[in-house]
Design a protein around this motif. Structure first.
Motif, mmCIF file in Angstrom:
data_model
loop_
_atom_site.group_PDB
_atom_site.id
_atom_site.type_symbol
_atom_site.label_atom_id
_atom_site.label_comp_id
_atom_site.label_asym_id
_atom_site.label_seq_id
_atom_site.Cartn_x
_atom_site.Cartn_y
_atom_site.Cartn_z
ATOM 1 N N ALA A 1 0.815 -1.218 0.000
ATOM 2 C CA ALA A 1 0.000 0.000 0.000
ATOM 3 C C ALA A 1 0.848 1.268 0.000
ATOM 4 O O ALA A 1 0.412 2.315 -0.494
ATOM 5 C CB ALA A 1 -0.933 -0.009 1.208
ATOM 6 N N ILE A 2 2.058 1.177 0.543
ATOM 7 C CA ILE A 2 2.932 2.356 0.614
ATOM 8 C C ILE A 2 3.164 2.938 -0.772
ATOM 9 O O ILE A 2 3.045 4.147 -0.993
ATOM 10 C CB ILE A 2 4.281 1.977 1.259
ATOM 11 N N LEU B 1 11.909 7.390 -9.078
ATOM 12 C CA LEU B 1 13.204 7.591 -8.412
ATOM 13 C C LEU B 1 13.041 7.772 -6.911
ATOM 14 O O LEU B 1 13.901 7.357 -6.126
ATOM 15 C CB LEU B 1 13.904 8.810 -9.010
ATOM 16 N N ALA B 2 11.923 8.384 -6.500
ATOM 17 C CA ALA B 2 11.709 8.626 -5.073
ATOM 18 C C ALA B 2 11.580 7.327 -4.290
ATOM 19 O O ALA B 2 11.882 7.287 -3.090
ATOM 20 C CB ALA B 2 10.456 9.478 -4.881
ATOM 21 N N ILE B 3 11.125 6.254 -4.943
ATOM 22 C CA ILE B 3 10.942 4.967 -4.274
ATOM 23 C C ILE B 3 12.216 4.120 -4.328
ATOM 24 O O ILE B 3 12.351 3.125 -3.621
ATOM 25 C CB ILE B 3 9.756 4.218 -4.915
ATOM 26 N N THR B 4 13.195 4.550 -5.120
ATOM 27 C CA THR B 4 14.423 3.779 -5.310
ATOM 28 C C THR B 4 15.176 3.500 -4.009
ATOM 29 O O THR B 4 15.711 2.387 -3.841
ATOM 30 C CB THR B 4 15.335 4.485 -6.323
ATOM 31 N N PRO B 5 15.281 4.449 -3.047
ATOM 32 C CA PRO B 5 15.975 4.116 -1.796
ATOM 33 C C PRO B 5 15.395 2.896 -1.089
ATOM 34 O O PRO B 5 16.140 2.068 -0.543
ATOM 35 C CB PRO B 5 15.809 5.384 -0.944
ATOM 36 N N PHE B 6 14.069 2.772 -1.093
ATOM 37 C CA PHE B 6 13.444 1.588 -0.507
ATOM 38 C C PHE B 6 13.896 0.334 -1.252
ATOM 39 O O PHE B 6 14.237 -0.683 -0.633
ATOM 40 C CB PHE B 6 11.926 1.731 -0.559
ATOM 41 N N GLN C 1 -0.372 -13.492 0.330
ATOM 42 C CA GLN C 1 0.272 -12.209 0.082
ATOM 43 C C GLN C 1 -0.526 -11.358 -0.905
ATOM 44 O O GLN C 1 -0.643 -10.142 -0.739
ATOM 45 C CB GLN C 1 1.691 -12.451 -0.439
ATOM 46 N N ARG C 2 -1.093 -12.005 -1.930
ATOM 47 C CA ARG C 2 -1.901 -11.258 -2.906
ATOM 48 C C ARG C 2 -3.183 -10.727 -2.251
ATOM 49 O O ARG C 2 -3.593 -9.596 -2.495
ATOM 50 C CB ARG C 2 -2.256 -12.150 -4.088
ATOM 51 N N ILE C 3 -3.817 -11.555 -1.404
ATOM 52 C CA ILE C 3 -5.007 -11.094 -0.696
ATOM 53 C C ILE C 3 -4.648 -9.963 0.248
ATOM 54 O O ILE C 3 -5.360 -8.955 0.354
ATOM 55 C CB ILE C 3 -5.674 -12.263 0.059
ATOM 56 N N GLY C 4 -3.519 -10.097 0.943
ATOM 57 C CA GLY C 4 -3.066 -9.040 1.832
ATOM 58 C C GLY C 4 -2.812 -7.745 1.088
ATOM 59 O O GLY C 4 -3.203 -6.658 1.549
ATOM 60 N N SER C 5 -2.165 -7.836 -0.072
ATOM 61 C CA SER C 5 -1.894 -6.639 -0.870
ATOM 62 C C SER C 5 -3.189 -5.933 -1.266
ATOM 63 O O SER C 5 -3.311 -4.708 -1.139
ATOM 64 C CB SER C 5 -1.103 -7.005 -2.134
ATOM 65 N N ALA C 6 -4.160 -6.719 -1.741
ATOM 66 C CA ALA C 6 -5.430 -6.124 -2.163
ATOM 67 C C ALA C 6 -6.168 -5.498 -0.986
ATOM 68 O O ALA C 6 -6.708 -4.386 -1.085
ATOM 69 C CB ALA C 6 -6.304 -7.192 -2.832
ATOM 70 N N ALA C 7 -6.183 -6.200 0.156
ATOM 71 C CA ALA C 7 -6.877 -5.667 1.336
ATOM 72 C C ALA C 7 -6.181 -4.414 1.851
ATOM 73 O O ALA C 7 -6.842 -3.443 2.246
ATOM 74 C CB ALA C 7 -6.929 -6.735 2.422
ATOM 75 N N GLY C 8 -4.853 -4.423 1.849
ATOM 76 C CA GLY C 8 -4.114 -3.263 2.331
ATOM 77 C C GLY C 8 -4.319 -2.040 1.459
ATOM 78 O O GLY C 8 -4.523 -0.923 1.963
ATOM 79 N N HIS D 1 -1.530 10.396 6.868
ATOM 80 C CA HIS D 1 -2.459 9.518 7.576
ATOM 81 C C HIS D 1 -2.389 8.094 7.019
ATOM 82 O O HIS D 1 -2.413 7.114 7.779
ATOM 83 C CB HIS D 1 -3.881 10.058 7.459
ATOM 84 N N SER D 2 -2.309 7.980 5.716
ATOM 85 C CA SER D 2 -2.223 6.656 5.084
ATOM 86 C C SER D 2 -0.929 5.953 5.461
ATOM 87 O O SER D 2 -0.909 4.734 5.687
ATOM 88 C CB SER D 2 -2.309 6.803 3.560
ATOM 89 N N LEU D 3 0.145 6.726 5.552
ATOM 90 C CA LEU D 3 1.442 6.165 5.916
ATOM 91 C C LEU D 3 1.405 5.589 7.328
ATOM 92 O O LEU D 3 1.940 4.500 7.592
ATOM 93 C CB LEU D 3 2.514 7.255 5.812
ATOM 94 N N LEU D 4 0.752 6.298 8.247
ATOM 95 C CA LEU D 4 0.656 5.812 9.623
ATOM 96 C C LEU D 4 -0.208 4.550 9.699
ATOM 97 O O LEU D 4 0.078 3.645 10.491
ATOM 98 C CB LEU D 4 0.093 6.903 10.522
ATOM 99 N N LEU D 5 -1.271 4.484 8.887
ATOM 100 C CA LEU D 5 -2.073 3.259 8.857
ATOM 101 C C LEU D 5 -1.241 2.093 8.342
ATOM 102 O O LEU D 5 -1.295 0.983 8.899
ATOM 103 C CB LEU D 5 -3.310 3.458 7.980
#
Length: 486
Positions: A299-300, A321-326, A421-428, A453-457
């Motif tokens: 979800a992130i 590029l912003a997601i590249t560090p992760f 994992q796929r169900i978790g991804s969709a639910a998240g 707010h989404s990040l904290l969830l």
């Protein structure tokens, strides 16, 4: 598990060290290609919209249809690989994926693209359990941990680097046709993977052929249950009204029916999925950790990409590029985690989950003063920390979860793990996305507040996975204490 020297052939497989690592390399390339297509298409949506005049519902099916059919076939495909041989399943899956990538790239209408994506997702679901099953079959001891470490790095990098590669391809191909190259890039890779897979992948079945029927009733019940659970999650934005959520209890009833059928079927034949695996603590808790973690982890990227591109006006390339560090942190830590997981076990996963929570909370803190400037630069360090933590979660958790799964069940066991994992991804994505859009509406279009707010969830969801990991750690310590007192 018993260790084996790196230069020693794996017992009963006829594979020497060089050949099994080459086979793994082919499998990882195919897995990367199929998992990349989960996220790479996100940044291509605006271009697809302009080129094909797609409706919002069409675009939602392009994105979510792939995930739906991917999750639908994982367990049956894993069972097929166990029963009939992984090489056939792998090559057929890669061939289907390559062909449908070409069809998707040539799409002249939204309907054409949607159908191609549905079949492409099913092909991806055929490929991935074969890779996990092959690792179970060909590797032992510390080598198995290293192999799963590389697979974990592949999962983490493919998920995180998708927006970057998609943005780069669109930049090179142009705004009008760049999205087509998101699909065309799979064709040469897929052809090479098919040829090498046929040469290197294990060909034979891993168990007694007489008991390895394919259990069509089990396939039907599991497929219907997964579909009915996932459908309202992946169509959450386009399917309005609360009625769609009534499908989830229906889907859970179908899955309960699947469990009852499998228990009965196991009395006389090998079931589609052996429910006794859930009585193994390492598998049951590992599958639960994977389901919860992927709900927060995936979800992130969904909300971050929206925040950067739509909220702040960054290009698709800069958003990637912003997601590249992760992605970089995940790659480094996955390789390390795979090497040391047999030494440290589940506490290593707990440390990784804690690192993800710390990184996500730190990302929220650096943005707490408002968006300001240079958001990709300001979030680079905390996302690197989160990525390092993620690398210590995915690969080690997969290694530990599958460590006690018998090789004849490796494909179906890995398939059920990935289905979770796929169900978790969709639910998240559904939960975090709902909070993101509701906050956006309530705060008059404040993208920064919605993202934070989404990040904290998402961090809270990952913290739940940390609780599950600590339960396993505590149980392990208690068992060791009881053995020490005997």
């Amino acid at each position: 598990m018993s260790g084996d020297r790196a230069s020693t052939p794996v017992r009963d497989t006829g594979y020497d060290d060089r050949r099994r690592w080459r086979a793994l390399g082919v499998g990882l390339v195919a897995a990367f290609m199929t998992l990349l297509d989960v996220s790479i298409v996100n940044v291509a949506v605006p271009s697809i919209d302009r080129a094909l005049h797609a409706t919002p519902s069409d675009l939602q099916w392009v994105l979510s249809g792939y995930a739906l059919t991917f999750g639908l076939v994982l367990v049956p495909a894993g069972r097929f690989g166990d029963a009939r041989g992984r090489r056939t399943a792998f090559v057929v899956g890669v061939g289907m994926f390559t062909l449908t990538s070409a069809v998707a790239g040539l799409a002249g209408s939204p309907e054409w693209l949607i159908v191609a994506r549905l079949v492409q997702g099913a092909a991806a679901g055929v490929v991935n359990p074969q890779v996990s099953g092959m690792i179970q079959e060909l590797f032992r001891g510390a080598d198995r941990g290293r192999a799963f470490g590389l697979l974990g790095a592949t999962i983490g990098i493919s998920t995180a680097v998708g927006p970057l590669l998609g943005g780069l391809l669109i930049q090179l191909g142009g705004a009008e046709h760049g999205w087509r190259w998101v699909f065309f890039v799979n064709i040469p890779v897929g052809i090479v993977a098919m040829l090498l897979g046929w040469r290197l992948m294990p060909a034979g079945a891993t168990g007694a052929a007489g008991r390895h029927r394919l259990d069509p009733v089990g396939v039907l019940l599991l497929g219907a249950g997964v579909t009915v659970v996932l459908l309202p999650l992946v169509q959450r934005e386009q399917w309005h009204g609360a009625g769609k959520w009534l499908l989830i209890p229906v889907g859970l009833l179908l899955l309960a029916g699947f469990a009852l059928w499998e228990r009965r079927y196991a009395r006389h034949s090998q079931p589609l999925f052996d429910l006794r695996l859930f009585t193994v603590r390492s598998y049951a808790l590992g599958a639960l950790i994977g389901l919860i973690y992927f709900a927060g982890f995936t979800a992130i990227f969904f909300v971050f990409t929206l925040y950067l591109q739509i909220g702040l006006g960054y290009s698709a390339l800069v958003a990637g590029l912003a997601i590249t560090p992760f992605a970089l942190g995940s790659a480094v830590a996955s390789a390390l985690g795979g090497r040391v997981v047999t030494r440290y076990g589940r506490p290593l996963v707990a440390v990784g989950l804690l690192g993800v929570v710390v990184g996500l909370v730190a990302t929220d803190l650096v943005l707490s003063g408002g968006p300001g400037e240079n958001v990709p630069l300001r979030t680079a360090l905390p996302l690197l920390v989160a990525g390092l933590g993620s690398g210590l979660v995915i690969a080690p958790n997969q290694t530990l979860t599958l460590s006690e799964v018998p090789v004849p069940m490796a494909g179906s066991g890995a398939g059920m793990l990935q289905t979770g994992q796929r169900i978790g991804s969709a639910a998240g994505i559904a939960a975090v996305g709902a909070l993101f859009f509701s906050t956006l509406a309530d705060d008059g279009g404040d993208w920064g507040t919605a993202f934070r707010h989404s990040l904290l969830l998402a961090a809270g969801i990952v913290a739940l996975a940390l609780v599950a990991a600590m339960v396993d750690v505590a149980a392990g310590l208690r068992n060791r204490g009881e053995r020490g007192r005997r």
